[in-house]
Design a protein around this motif. Sequence first.
Motif, PDB file in Angstrom:
ATOM      1  N   LEU A 173      34.613 -16.292  40.031  1.00  0.00           N
ATOM      2  CA  LEU A 173      34.819 -17.265  38.965  1.00  0.00           C
ATOM      3  C   LEU A 173      36.096 -16.999  38.169  1.00  0.00           C
ATOM      4  CD1 LEU A 173      31.126 -17.545  37.760  1.00  0.00           C
ATOM      5  CD2 LEU A 173      32.525 -19.428  38.588  1.00  0.00           C
ATOM      6  N   ASN A 174      36.878 -16.025  38.623  1.00  0.00           N
ATOM      7  CA  ASN A 174      38.147 -15.700  37.961  1.00  0.00           C
ATOM      8  C   ASN A 174      37.954 -15.443  36.463  1.00  0.00           C
ATOM      9  OD1 ASN A 174      40.287 -16.046  40.121  1.00  0.00           O
ATOM     10  ND2 ASN A 174      39.216 -17.999  40.288  1.00  0.00           N
ATOM     11  N   ALA A 175      36.881 -14.733  36.139  1.00  0.00           N
ATOM     12  CA  ALA A 175      36.565 -14.480  34.729  1.00  0.00           C
ATOM     13  C   ALA A 175      36.008 -13.076  34.560  1.00  0.00           C
ATOM     14  CB  ALA A 175      35.565 -15.518  34.220  1.00  0.00           C
ATOM     15  N   VAL A 176      36.058 -12.618  33.322  1.00  0.00           N
ATOM     16  CA  VAL A 176      35.449 -11.346  32.934  1.00  0.00           C
ATOM     17  C   VAL A 176      34.461 -11.648  31.816  1.00  0.00           C
ATOM     18  CG1 VAL A 176      35.819  -9.036  31.995  1.00  0.00           C
ATOM     19  CG2 VAL A 176      37.507 -10.037  33.565  1.00  0.00           C
ATOM     20  N   ALA A 177      33.216 -11.196  31.971  1.00  0.00           N
ATOM     21  CA  ALA A 177      32.188 -11.403  30.954  1.00  0.00           C
ATOM     22  C   ALA A 177      32.071 -10.134  30.117  1.00  0.00           C
ATOM     23  CB  ALA A 177      30.847 -11.727  31.605  1.00  0.00           C
ATOM     24  N   ALA A 178      32.430 -10.233  28.842  1.00  0.00           N
ATOM     25  CA  ALA A 178      32.304  -9.103  27.916  1.00  0.00           C
ATOM     26  C   ALA A 178      31.014  -9.264  27.122  1.00  0.00           C
ATOM     27  CB  ALA A 178      33.497  -9.042  26.977  1.00  0.00           C
ATOM     28  N   PHE A 179      30.276  -8.171  26.937  1.00  0.00           N
ATOM     29  CA  PHE A 179      29.011  -8.207  26.223  1.00  0.00           C
ATOM     30  C   PHE A 179      28.812  -6.884  25.504  1.00  0.00           C
ATOM     31  CE2 PHE A 179      28.384  -6.641  30.465  1.00  0.00           C
ATOM     32  CZ  PHE A 179      27.476  -5.603  30.355  1.00  0.00           C
ATOM     33  N   ALA A 180      27.875  -6.859  24.571  1.00  0.00           N
ATOM     34  CA  ALA A 180      27.680  -5.668  23.742  1.00  0.00           C
ATOM     35  C   ALA A 180      26.316  -5.038  23.988  1.00  0.00           C
ATOM     36  CB  ALA A 180      27.823  -6.028  22.264  1.00  0.00           C
ATOM     37  N   VAL A 181      26.275  -3.736  23.848  1.00  0.00           N
ATOM     38  CA  VAL A 181      25.033  -2.966  23.954  1.00  0.00           C
ATOM     39  C   VAL A 181      24.885  -2.149  22.682  1.00  0.00           C
ATOM     40  CG1 VAL A 181      23.702  -1.318  25.323  1.00  0.00           C
ATOM     41  CG2 VAL A 181      25.389  -2.794  26.454  1.00  0.00           C
ATOM     42  N   ASN A 182      23.747  -2.262  22.045  1.00  0.00           N
ATOM     43  CA  ASN A 182      23.480  -1.459  20.853  1.00  0.00           C
ATOM     44  C   ASN A 182      23.666   0.027  21.184  1.00  0.00           C
ATOM     45  OD1 ASN A 182      21.181   0.259  19.385  1.00  0.00           O
ATOM     46  ND2 ASN A 182      21.876  -1.362  17.999  1.00  0.00           N
ATOM     47  N   ARG A 183      24.379   0.735  20.334  1.00  0.00           N
ATOM     48  CA  ARG A 183      24.727   2.126  20.649  1.00  0.00           C
ATOM     49  C   ARG A 183      23.500   3.032  20.726  1.00  0.00           C
ATOM     50  NH1 ARG A 183      29.970   3.298  21.107  1.00  0.00           N
ATOM     51  NH2 ARG A 183      31.502   1.851  20.193  1.00  0.00           N
ATOM     52  N   ASP A 184      22.519   2.821  19.866  1.00  0.00           N
ATOM     53  CA  ASP A 184      21.302   3.632  19.944  1.00  0.00           C
ATOM     54  C   ASP A 184      20.558   3.368  21.240  1.00  0.00           C
ATOM     55  OD1 ASP A 184      21.785   4.779  17.475  1.00  0.00           O
ATOM     56  OD2 ASP A 184      20.591   3.300  16.373  1.00  0.00           O
ATOM     57  N   ASN A 189      34.495 -25.814  37.623  1.00  0.00           N
ATOM     58  CA  ASN A 189      35.543 -26.609  38.259  1.00  0.00           C
ATOM     59  C   ASN A 189      36.157 -25.738  39.340  1.00  0.00           C
ATOM     60  OD1 ASN A 189      37.526 -28.401  38.955  1.00  0.00           O
ATOM     61  ND2 ASN A 189      38.787 -28.059  37.134  1.00  0.00           N
ATOM     62  N   GLN A 190      35.731 -25.982  40.581  1.00  0.00           N
ATOM     63  CA  GLN A 190      36.137 -25.160  41.709  1.00  0.00           C
ATOM     64  C   GLN A 190      35.733 -23.707  41.450  1.00  0.00           C
ATOM     65  OE1 GLN A 190      37.276 -26.297  44.676  1.00  0.00           O
ATOM     66  NE2 GLN A 190      36.880 -28.343  43.813  1.00  0.00           N
ATOM     67  N   HIS A 191      36.702 -22.801  41.299  1.00  0.00           N
ATOM     68  CA  HIS A 191      36.392 -21.377  41.154  1.00  0.00           C
ATOM     69  C   HIS A 191      36.619 -20.875  39.729  1.00  0.00           C
ATOM     70  CE1 HIS A 191      35.756 -21.023  45.428  1.00  0.00           C
ATOM     71  NE2 HIS A 191      36.907 -21.627  45.641  1.00  0.00           N
ATOM     72  N   ARG A 192      36.344 -21.736  38.770  1.00  0.00           N
ATOM     73  CA  ARG A 192      36.461 -21.358  37.363  1.00  0.00           C
ATOM     74  C   ARG A 192      35.357 -22.022  36.547  1.00  0.00           C
ATOM     75  NH1 ARG A 192      41.218 -18.927  35.911  1.00  0.00           N
ATOM     76  NH2 ARG A 192      42.928 -19.004  37.418  1.00  0.00           N
ATOM     77  N   PHE A 193      35.090 -21.448  35.386  1.00  0.00           N
ATOM     78  CA  PHE A 193      34.231 -22.119  34.428  1.00  0.00           C
ATOM     79  C   PHE A 193      34.984 -23.303  33.836  1.00  0.00           C
ATOM     80  CE2 PHE A 193      31.926 -18.038  34.202  1.00  0.00           C
ATOM     81  CZ  PHE A 193      30.616 -18.508  34.232  1.00  0.00           C
ATOM     82  N   LYS A 194      34.342 -24.434  33.826  1.00  0.00           N
ATOM     83  CA  LYS A 194      34.875 -25.582  33.091  1.00  0.00           C
ATOM     84  C   LYS A 194      34.374 -25.535  31.659  1.00  0.00           C
ATOM     85  CE  LYS A 194      35.132 -30.647  33.413  1.00  0.00           C
ATOM     86  NZ  LYS A 194      34.697 -31.825  34.209  1.00  0.00           N
ATOM     87  N   TYR A 195      33.176 -24.986  31.500  1.00  0.00           N
ATOM     88  CA  TYR A 195      32.557 -24.860  30.174  1.00  0.00           C
ATOM     89  C   TYR A 195      31.506 -23.755  30.258  1.00  0.00           C
ATOM     90  CZ  TYR A 195      30.200 -26.072  25.809  1.00  0.00           C
ATOM     91  OH  TYR A 195      29.663 -26.030  24.542  1.00  0.00           O
ATOM     92  N   CYS A 196      31.379 -22.981  29.174  1.00  0.00           N
ATOM     93  CA  CYS A 196      30.347 -21.946  29.121  1.00  0.00           C
ATOM     94  C   CYS A 196      30.083 -21.597  27.660  1.00  0.00           C
ATOM     95  CB  CYS A 196      30.781 -20.697  29.890  1.00  0.00           C
ATOM     96  SG  CYS A 196      29.519 -19.406  29.994  1.00  0.00           S
ATOM     97  N   ASN A 197      28.857 -21.835  27.199  1.00  0.00           N
ATOM     98  CA  ASN A 197      28.528 -21.544  25.808  1.00  0.00           C
ATOM     99  C   ASN A 197      27.017 -21.346  25.687  1.00  0.00           C
ATOM    100  OD1 ASN A 197      28.912 -21.084  23.100  1.00  0.00           O
ATOM    101  ND2 ASN A 197      29.838 -23.069  22.660  1.00  0.00           N
ATOM    102  N   THR A 198      26.624 -20.724  24.582  1.00  0.00           N
ATOM    103  CA  THR A 198      25.216 -20.422  24.326  1.00  0.00           C
ATOM    104  C   THR A 198      24.797 -21.012  22.995  1.00  0.00           C
ATOM    105  OG1 THR A 198      25.461 -18.324  25.514  1.00  0.00           O
ATOM    106  CG2 THR A 198      23.501 -18.580  24.150  1.00  0.00           C
TER     107      THR A 198
END
Length: 273
Positions: free
Chosen positions: A117-128, A180-189
């Motif tokens: 998808l030619n993208a990088v998904a960044a996310f967080a993890v609680n440190r504890d 859209n082909q090999h990319r996100f056209k839209y992505c939200n939560t």
Amino acid sequence: MTATDNITQPARQRLTIRVSRHSLSFSTLDMTVKDNPVLYEPYTVKSGISMAANLREALKTCELPSQKYRNVMVMIDSPVLMIPVDMFEEEHCATLYCHSFPKSAGEAVMHNVLPDLNAVAAFAVNRDLKLVIDDNFPNARFACAVSPVWRYLHQRSFTGARSKLYGYFHDGKLEIFSFNQHRFKYCNTFEATHTQDALYFLLYVWKQLMLKPEYDEIHIVGDIPEKEWLVDELRKYLQRAYVISPTGDFNRAPATRIAGMPYDLVTFYVKGR
């Protein structure tokens, strides 16, 4: 990956831990169980204590994490920042994420590359929480929980010539995305504890993307609240509104028969990461 000596159950090579805001589960694949090799053990999260504390208790009382495993995968459901591959710089990832989600300050920011998808998904993890995981599974791998769904529905989007909008319901949220082909056209939560809100978000994004109500398609999947009502309402405005059935879509794969298993985890076991 976690390498452990003296593996007593070679059939169980990987433990999967899925963590969201209010849920925690363990699962594994045991090929010695012929009827359904996917073993799933949800843990009842206790309110009033942190998820890290819940995980400590779960590791003491649950059966699946007490076994020996070669690999451990931790699927984290937290807010995601999608970054185009050609704009991604690892040294700036945490700063960019914390600017986008200020409440995540102090958490460990991780990322998964989505090459298809030619993208990088960044996310967080609680440190504890991460500390508990690191103490018990030193070489565990972390993944964004929704990534199997993105990958699978991206492949599915190539079926037919119509553009497709997807809505994935889980953990009181609605993930809306299109490709859209090999990319996100839209992505939200969106927070979607009320079905009327979910209807609004789906139709708003549809209009924003300028999709054609008489031609293009919308597909919803997951833990859909008031499913029949929502589909009926969507079909008042859009000619092609569908509910994805995991059982039919995955040809009655064993994982689809497990009550309560999130769709992203089902997809993970059927289609892989």
